[in-house]
Scaffold this motif. Sequence first.
Motif, short mmCIF file in Angstrom:
data_model
loop_
_atom_site.label_atom_id
_atom_site.label_comp_id
_atom_site.label_asym_id
_atom_site.label_seq_id
_atom_site.Cartn_x
_atom_site.Cartn_y
_atom_site.Cartn_z
N ARG B 162 -88.99 64.96 -72.38
CA ARG B 162 -88.33 65.95 -71.51
C ARG B 162 -88.08 67.27 -72.25
NH1 ARG B 162 -82.43 65.52 -71.26
NH2 ARG B 162 -81.65 64.12 -72.86
N SER B 163 -87.95 67.20 -73.56
CA SER B 163 -87.73 68.44 -74.31
C SER B 163 -88.94 69.37 -74.22
CB SER B 163 -87.41 68.13 -75.77
OG SER B 163 -88.46 67.38 -76.34
N ASP B 164 -90.13 68.80 -73.99
CA ASP B 164 -91.33 69.64 -73.85
C ASP B 164 -91.23 70.57 -72.64
OD1 ASP B 164 -92.45 68.47 -76.03
OD2 ASP B 164 -93.84 67.19 -74.92
N THR B 168 -83.42 69.61 -71.61
CA THR B 168 -82.80 69.11 -72.84
C THR B 168 -81.33 68.69 -72.68
OG1 THR B 168 -82.35 71.42 -73.37
CG2 THR B 168 -84.30 70.44 -74.37
N ALA B 171 -78.78 65.81 -74.67
CA ALA B 171 -79.72 65.21 -75.63
C ALA B 171 -79.00 64.28 -76.60
CB ALA B 171 -80.45 66.30 -76.40
N ASP B 176 -85.09 61.25 -75.31
CA ASP B 176 -86.04 62.31 -74.97
C ASP B 176 -87.25 61.78 -74.21
OD1 ASP B 176 -86.95 65.03 -75.10
OD2 ASP B 176 -88.36 64.41 -76.64
#
Lengths: 180, 190
Positions: B162-164, B168, B171, B176
């Motif tokens: 998901r950080s891509d 975020t 977190a 992730d």
Amino acid sequence: MNTETRYGWVSRLIHWLMALGVIAMLGLGAYIVRMEVGFSNLWLFGVHKSIGMMLFALIILRLIWHRISAPPAPMPAEAAWQDSAARIAHRSFYVLLVLIPIFGYIGSAASGLDVLLFERWKVPSVVPVSEAWEDGAFLVHSILTKLLAALVLIHIAAAIKRRDGTLRRMLLGSAEARVA
Amino acid sequence: MNKLIFPALVALCLSAVAALAGPERYLLDAEKSKVGFAVPFGPDRIRGTFPVREADIVLDFERASNSTVSVVLDVGQAQANFPFATQAMRGPKVLAADTHPDITFVSRSVAAQDGGAIVSGDITIRGVTRPIDLRADVFRPKGTELGDRAVLSVVLSGNVARSDFGATGWADLVGDTVTLDIRVQVNQAK
């Protein structure tokens, strides 16, 4: 009602309810920021927020009550600096007890999640959903909480150390035992 | 004469069969389809589903590379297995449903592999597009005959970080890697 020398039961009840609540909240807050959060303990955040809102209500009630029924003046300490220190400590308590729940609320509301009282009543959000607001508010909440924890320790130590009836007055209303 | 006509008829029939076995458009049965996800949450996993807003599915069982898939998911109606997670997931710190109401997937290639296929494509989350490979397996429902492709179950699986995509939020509490578990039923378009 309070008198010039006595605390009435309302002031004493609010004081001790807040004392219990604040100490419990300091412990709970310290625990939840360190725990591994999962489904089994997520409810503790709700408890923390709900008790925090109740403590905020109590401090406002206490401020109002002291406008209606002025508390007795502090008992004179052995040294003038102690009187000054006690006065600063008491004022700091009021400031911290008002600000800490406000900043906790701002951080929670700014996260975009509903702030619920006892998992039931939604508290309206009056702040923007913003990570900057959330992070800033929780940082202030954390710093003020540490100050409060230090102040609580000083307050308890001073109350125990003083042998002039200050603690008795807050426990039983009067600094002196009643003479039959 | 007959000797010439018969092979010609056979050749005609075979070509018709070959034509039938080409790419076939399928329609999603939304009632029997579920786009599921799971993400670590401390010792637990948050699970949930996205409703499918649109799907365009073309399957070619003879040449998998002719198959195409495009899907649009409705972020605003996404559900997690507890209310705060639903609100958090739709909110600005994760999927930002207000400003990015869709998650889209568009395939670029489909390659047969181990009895199934690898569907490579682009997934767009929060307006950010990244490549993704999904493992696809296609099944006939129980009780249907071999070669009956009127109704099919498709299972797609894969992961996204998901950080891509800038999703975020939380977190420190939520993992992730989001595991996708997509189970859809499709009906051959008539």
